[in-house]
Design a protein around this motif. Structure first.
Motif, PDB file in Angstrom:
ATOM      1  N   ALA A 298     -21.525  -2.898   7.447  1.00 55.03           N
ATOM      2  CA  ALA A 298     -22.105  -2.397   9.106  1.00 55.03           C
ATOM      3  C   ALA A 298     -21.011  -2.228  10.345  1.00 55.03           C
ATOM      4  O   ALA A 298     -21.230  -1.423  11.020  1.00 55.03           O
ATOM      5  CB  ALA A 298     -23.296  -2.271   9.579  1.00 55.03           C
ATOM      6  N   ASN A 299     -20.603  -3.412  10.041  1.00 58.56           N
ATOM      7  CA  ASN A 299     -19.937  -3.827  11.329  1.00 58.56           C
ATOM      8  C   ASN A 299     -18.389  -4.115  11.084  1.00 58.56           C
ATOM      9  O   ASN A 299     -17.093  -4.139  12.425  1.00 58.56           O
ATOM     10  CB  ASN A 299     -20.135  -5.303  11.807  1.00 58.56           C
ATOM     11  N   SER A 300     -17.940  -3.643   9.861  1.00 55.51           N
ATOM     12  CA  SER A 300     -16.338  -3.474   9.557  1.00 55.51           C
ATOM     13  C   SER A 300     -14.979  -2.590  10.057  1.00 55.51           C
ATOM     14  O   SER A 300     -15.364  -1.343   9.377  1.00 55.51           O
ATOM     15  CB  SER A 300     -15.901  -4.152   8.299  1.00 55.51           C
ATOM     16  N   VAL A 301     -14.218  -3.147  10.597  1.00 49.49           N
ATOM     17  CA  VAL A 301     -13.170  -1.769  10.946  1.00 49.49           C
ATOM     18  C   VAL A 301     -12.001  -2.674  10.891  1.00 49.49           C
ATOM     19  O   VAL A 301     -11.193  -3.738   9.992  1.00 49.49           O
ATOM     20  CB  VAL A 301     -12.909  -1.769  12.209  1.00 49.49           C
ATOM     21  N   MET A 302     -11.163  -1.652  10.847  1.00 45.27           N
ATOM     22  CA  MET A 302      -9.539  -1.718   9.509  1.00 45.27           C
ATOM     23  C   MET A 302      -8.531  -1.100  10.317  1.00 45.27           C
ATOM     24  O   MET A 302      -8.347   0.008  10.807  1.00 45.27           O
ATOM     25  CB  MET A 302      -9.193  -1.750   8.024  1.00 45.27           C
ATOM     26  N   ILE A 303      -7.553  -1.653  11.215  1.00 42.37           N
ATOM     27  CA  ILE A 303      -6.232  -1.148  11.653  1.00 42.37           C
ATOM     28  C   ILE A 303      -5.258  -1.309  10.810  1.00 42.37           C
ATOM     29  O   ILE A 303      -4.894  -2.364   9.793  1.00 42.37           O
ATOM     30  CB  ILE A 303      -6.023  -1.509  12.675  1.00 42.37           C
ATOM     31  N   GLY A 304      -4.083  -1.134  10.945  1.00 42.44           N
ATOM     32  CA  GLY A 304      -2.797  -1.757   9.486  1.00 42.44           C
ATOM     33  C   GLY A 304      -2.134  -1.166   9.286  1.00 42.44           C
ATOM     34  O   GLY A 304      -2.935   0.005   8.059  1.00 42.44           O
ATOM     35  N   ALA A 305      -0.904  -0.907   8.862  1.00 44.36           N
ATOM     36  CA  ALA A 305       0.565  -0.049   8.200  1.00 44.36           C
ATOM     37  C   ALA A 305       0.393  -1.337   6.880  1.00 44.36           C
ATOM     38  O   ALA A 305       1.635  -0.385   6.248  1.00 44.36           O
ATOM     39  CB  ALA A 305       1.388   0.054   8.362  1.00 44.36           C
ATOM     40  N   SER A 306      -0.294  -2.215   6.904  1.00 46.40           N
ATOM     41  CA  SER A 306       0.017  -2.958   5.544  1.00 46.40           C
ATOM     42  C   SER A 306      -0.161  -2.307   3.950  1.00 46.40           C
ATOM     43  O   SER A 306       0.865  -2.863   3.029  1.00 46.40           O
ATOM     44  CB  SER A 306      -0.887  -4.073   5.218  1.00 46.40           C
ATOM     45  N   ALA A 307      -1.042  -1.000   3.845  1.00 50.75           N
ATOM     46  CA  ALA A 307      -1.482  -1.025   2.640  1.00 50.75           C
ATOM     47  C   ALA A 307       0.094  -0.035   2.281  1.00 50.75           C
ATOM     48  O   ALA A 307       0.888   0.538   1.256  1.00 50.75           O
ATOM     49  CB  ALA A 307      -2.244   0.250   2.710  1.00 50.75           C
ATOM     50  N   SER A 308       0.243   0.860   3.150  1.00 49.01           N
ATOM     51  CA  SER A 308       1.233   1.600   3.092  1.00 49.01           C
ATOM     52  C   SER A 308       2.455   0.930   2.926  1.00 49.01           C
ATOM     53  O   SER A 308       3.197   1.443   2.392  1.00 49.01           O
ATOM     54  CB  SER A 308       1.474   2.416   4.195  1.00 49.01           C
ATOM     55  N   VAL A 309       2.235  -0.414   3.790  1.00 51.43           N
ATOM     56  CA  VAL A 309       3.974  -0.773   2.985  1.00 51.43           C
ATOM     57  C   VAL A 309       4.076  -1.704   1.869  1.00 51.43           C
ATOM     58  O   VAL A 309       4.940  -1.279   1.418  1.00 51.43           O
ATOM     59  CB  VAL A 309       4.169  -1.606   4.537  1.00 51.43           C
ATOM     60  N   LEU A 310       3.222  -1.827   1.528  1.00 51.43           N
ATOM     61  CA  LEU A 310       2.898  -3.053   0.287  1.00 51.43           C
ATOM     62  C   LEU A 310       2.771  -2.006  -0.499  1.00 51.43           C
ATOM     63  O   LEU A 310       3.815  -1.698  -1.916  1.00 51.43           O
ATOM     64  CB  LEU A 310       1.574  -3.407   0.401  1.00 51.43           C
ATOM     65  N   ALA A 311       2.761  -0.547  -0.400  1.00 49.35           N
ATOM     66  CA  ALA A 311       3.145   0.521  -1.652  1.00 49.35           C
ATOM     67  C   ALA A 311       4.191   1.232  -1.858  1.00 49.35           C
ATOM     68  O   ALA A 311       5.043   1.055  -2.506  1.00 49.35           O
ATOM     69  CB  ALA A 311       1.835   2.403  -1.094  1.00 49.35           C
ATOM     70  N   ILE A 312       5.015   1.080  -0.376  1.00 48.28           N
ATOM     71  CA  ILE A 312       6.976   0.726  -0.534  1.00 48.28           C
ATOM     72  C   ILE A 312       7.354  -0.006  -1.039  1.00 48.28           C
ATOM     73  O   ILE A 312       8.374  -0.072  -2.144  1.00 48.28           O
ATOM     74  CB  ILE A 312       7.506   1.184   0.915  1.00 48.28           C
ATOM     75  N   VAL A 313       7.299  -1.219  -1.015  1.00 48.09           N
ATOM     76  CA  VAL A 313       7.249  -2.270  -1.750  1.00 48.09           C
ATOM     77  C   VAL A 313       7.269  -2.572  -2.741  1.00 48.09           C
ATOM     78  O   VAL A 313       7.961  -2.854  -3.681  1.00 48.09           O
ATOM     79  CB  VAL A 313       6.882  -3.699  -1.298  1.00 48.09           C
ATOM     80  N   VAL A 314       6.352  -1.964  -3.631  1.00 47.30           N
ATOM     81  CA  VAL A 314       5.897  -2.893  -5.081  1.00 47.30           C
ATOM     82  C   VAL A 314       6.410  -0.895  -5.097  1.00 47.30           C
ATOM     83  O   VAL A 314       6.943  -1.242  -7.059  1.00 47.30           O
ATOM     84  CB  VAL A 314       4.031  -1.589  -5.378  1.00 47.30           C
ATOM     85  N   ALA A 315       7.051   0.305  -5.120  1.00 49.59           N
ATOM     86  CA  ALA A 315       7.662   0.797  -5.431  1.00 49.59           C
ATOM     87  C   ALA A 315       9.158   0.580  -5.347  1.00 49.59           C
ATOM     88  O   ALA A 315       9.347   1.301  -6.587  1.00 49.59           O
ATOM     89  CB  ALA A 315       6.916   2.333  -4.426  1.00 49.59           C
ATOM     90  N   ALA A 316       9.086  -0.127  -4.953  1.00 46.35           N
ATOM     91  CA  ALA A 316      10.988  -0.579  -4.363  1.00 46.35           C
ATOM     92  C   ALA A 316      11.126  -1.297  -5.356  1.00 46.35           C
ATOM     93  O   ALA A 316      12.231  -1.325  -6.613  1.00 46.35           O
ATOM     94  CB  ALA A 316      11.312  -0.772  -3.346  1.00 46.35           C
ATOM     95  N   ALA A 317      10.060  -2.099  -5.849  1.00 50.38           N
ATOM     96  CA  ALA A 317      10.273  -2.682  -6.943  1.00 50.38           C
ATOM     97  C   ALA A 317       9.751  -2.437  -8.275  1.00 50.38           C
ATOM     98  O   ALA A 317      10.444  -3.158  -9.271  1.00 50.38           O
ATOM     99  CB  ALA A 317       8.938  -4.461  -6.814  1.00 50.38           C
TER     100      ALA A 317
END
Length: 300
Positions: A137-156
């Protein structure tokens, strides 16, 4: 030259996606710092929180339905210095690899798809897994970490044996760096930042899937390219009609003699090159194979 002119030049330059993504994140970060200071001293902290509610991704489906754009805006938004520094450094290091070997469009696709996947996984887990019921009910999220980790794992996934020289550690293959970050996110999926770490895992999954599908000849970012091209066409000036003819060529060597082959490398050739990179590393490619990969990335 003014800072404003530098920013304009960054967005005017073609094939400059990596710098543009970093710059957008930094601009949003700086604007939010200034707004927070001004609004706190004038209208009070409530005004700033109201603005953030239209940018951050809320776990409540009812809130999300009224603000669907937050599935995009959240992964361009940071509030802590360490948060944005860590994300932008990883985006730069690993983004350089994706940009060099796959091109700017693939980099942009990974960033956007990773962020969307992370946001969707966050919404799903917080609303359908009983463990998170009290937080939804009260949780919010910000940050590019999911996008960045997609690029990290893709490169690996693409270049598993490529090495980075880490301070105090020395050369480390990027597959181990990606594995460490994924395990770190898994360990934090039941902690204070559970939602953020769950989103990281969604981004990581997309990064792996993206490269595996690309090696099979399927570009998961193709729908995004169509959307970007559509909106880009709305805001770009239409050039005057001009008819030109241009021939693209790359050199190959057969039986010791140089010949010239006209045209773009086929998808089958690119797939074979990507498979070779995955198994033996980029260094194992011949000069001709590197040239074909470069041509494919420039003509995507």
């Amino acid at each position: 030259m003014s800072i404003l002119q530098d920013i304009k030049d960054t967005f005017r330059q073609p094939n400059n996606t990596l710098k543009q993504l970093i710059l957008i994140n930094v601009i949003v970060f700086v604007v939010l710092i200034v707004l927070r200071l001004l609004l706190t001293f004038t209208a009070g902290p409530g005004a700033y929180n109201l603005i953030m509610s239209f940018i951050e991704l809320h776990s409540s489906p009812m809130v999300f339905i009224t603000r669907p754009w937050t599935i995009i805006t959240y992964f361009f938004t940071h509030q802590g210095f360490l948060h944005i520094i860590f994300n932008m450094l990883n985006l730069y290091w690993f983004g350089q690899l994706i940009r060099e070997y796959l091109g700017d469009k693939k980099l942009l696709s990974l960033y956007v798809l990773g962020g969307i996947a992370g946001g969707l996984l966050y919404l799903l887990t917080y609303n359908f897994i009983p463990y998170f019921e009290d937080r939804a009910a009260n949780s919010v999220m910000i940050g590019a970490s999911a996008s960045v980790l997609a690029i990290v794992v893709a490169a690996a996934t693409l270049l598993p044996n490529y090495t980075f020289n880490l301070l105090l550690i020395g050369p480390v293959r990027i597959k181990y760096i990606a594995l460490f970050l994924v395990l770190l996110s898994m360990s934090g999926a039941v902690g204070d930042n559970a939602g953020g770490n769950i989103a990281h895992l969604g981004g990581a999954l997309i990064g792996w899937l993206f490269i595996k599908q690309l090696q099979r000849g399927n570009d998961m970012g193709r729908p995004l390219h169509a959307i970007f091209n559509f909106f880009g066409g709305l805001f770009s000036r239409k050039p005057k009609l001009k008819v030109t003819h241009r021939t693209s060529a790359y050199s190959t060597r057969t039986n010791g003699s140089a010949t010239t082959t006209v045209g773009k490398p086929s998808q089958k050739e690119i797939d074979l090159i990507l498979d070779k990179i995955s198994s033996s590393g980029y260094e194992s490619l011949s000069k001709e194979e590197k040239q074909k990969l470069f041509q494919a990335s420039q003509k995507e």
